[in-house]
Design a protein around this motif. Structure first.
Motif, mmCIF file in Angstrom:
data_model
loop_
_atom_site.group_PDB
_atom_site.id
_atom_site.type_symbol
_atom_site.label_atom_id
_atom_site.label_comp_id
_atom_site.label_asym_id
_atom_site.label_seq_id
_atom_site.Cartn_x
_atom_site.Cartn_y
_atom_site.Cartn_z
ATOM 1 N N ASN A 22 0.821 -1.213 0.000
ATOM 2 C CA ASN A 22 0.000 0.000 0.000
ATOM 3 C C ASN A 22 0.852 1.258 0.000
ATOM 4 N N VAL A 23 1.976 1.241 0.714
ATOM 5 C CA VAL A 23 2.892 2.382 0.666
ATOM 6 C C VAL A 23 3.437 2.519 -0.756
ATOM 7 N N ALA A 28 3.464 4.962 -6.327
ATOM 8 C CA ALA A 28 3.168 4.733 -7.750
ATOM 9 C C ALA A 28 2.086 5.684 -8.253
ATOM 10 N N GLN A 29 1.164 6.054 -7.400
ATOM 11 C CA GLN A 29 0.058 6.937 -7.794
ATOM 12 C C GLN A 29 0.395 8.415 -7.636
ATOM 13 N N GLN A 37 10.457 6.376 -11.561
ATOM 14 C CA GLN A 37 10.277 5.322 -10.561
ATOM 15 C C GLN A 37 10.957 4.030 -11.013
ATOM 16 N N ASP A 38 10.724 3.647 -12.257
ATOM 17 C CA ASP A 38 11.307 2.402 -12.772
ATOM 18 C C ASP A 38 12.829 2.442 -12.769
ATOM 19 N N LEU A 39 13.405 3.539 -13.235
ATOM 20 C CA LEU A 39 14.867 3.651 -13.295
ATOM 21 C C LEU A 39 15.485 3.609 -11.900
ATOM 22 N N ALA A 126 7.808 11.679 -2.920
ATOM 23 C CA ALA A 126 7.628 10.345 -3.506
ATOM 24 C C ALA A 126 8.976 9.702 -3.805
ATOM 25 N N LEU A 127 9.916 10.475 -4.320
ATOM 26 C CA LEU A 127 11.240 9.958 -4.661
ATOM 27 C C LEU A 127 11.987 9.474 -3.411
ATOM 28 N N VAL A 128 11.927 10.244 -2.337
ATOM 29 C CA VAL A 128 12.595 9.854 -1.091
ATOM 30 C C VAL A 128 11.973 8.569 -0.537
ATOM 31 N N TYR A 129 10.642 8.508 -0.499
ATOM 32 C CA TYR A 129 9.973 7.291 -0.026
ATOM 33 C C TYR A 129 10.264 6.110 -0.947
#
Length: 161
Positions: A22-23, A28-29, A37-39, A126-129
């Protein structure tokens, strides 16, 4: 080499796995681009030696339209011409955030400045998480000895809820 422990094969593991998923779903959202995100997930997985996660993230990126050339060059992104400045900033943050355990001094001010130049507050969060979560996932995979090679894209899509 055999899987040591299927973390989803017992009640506690399944409950914790859903919370973990869920995190990841929240990340992702977010407005952080899927490509970034993928890289980032692939690069951290390479550094951490997690075959399962490297397999998963390279295949999910391919399914999302990422090119083979870029995926092959993620490990050598500093010496490649196929990544944007924004992608380079995210990859630098991923590497510096991942290598903390290697006695790396942490995230440099220069890298942080580049990240903030290319990403807004939500995207940076989002990037840090994302970096924290993929490092945790890599550790779970390596400890359990989860092997790469047989992941099918979309397999983990229904885990969260």
């Amino acid at each position: 080499m055999e899987l040591r422990l299927n973390l989803m094969d017992n009640e506690l593991g399944a409950r914790l796995g859903k919370r973990f998923a869920n995190v990841s779903l929240g990340i992702a959202q977010s407005t952080l681009p899927r490509t970034i995100q993928d890289l980032v997930m692939l690069r951290a997985s390479q550094i951490n030696g997690c075959g399962f996660c490297a397999d998963l993230h390279s295949k999910e990126a391919t399914a999302a339209g990422e090119t083979a050339v870029r995926l092959h060059l993620v490990a050598t992104w500093r010496h490649s011409t196929v990544f944007t400045e924004a992608e380079r900033a995210a990859l630098a943050l991923a590497e510096e955030g991942t290598r903390i355990a290697d006695a790396h001094p942490g995230v440099s001010d220069e890298t942080w400045e580049q990240v903030r130049k290319h990403y807004d507050e939500e995207q940076t969060t989002a990037l840090v998480y994302l970096i924290a979560m993929i490092n945790a996932a890599n550790r779970l995979g390596v400890i359990a000895n989860n092997q790469g090679g047989s992941y099918a894209p979309g397999t983990l899509g229904g885990l969260a809820s």
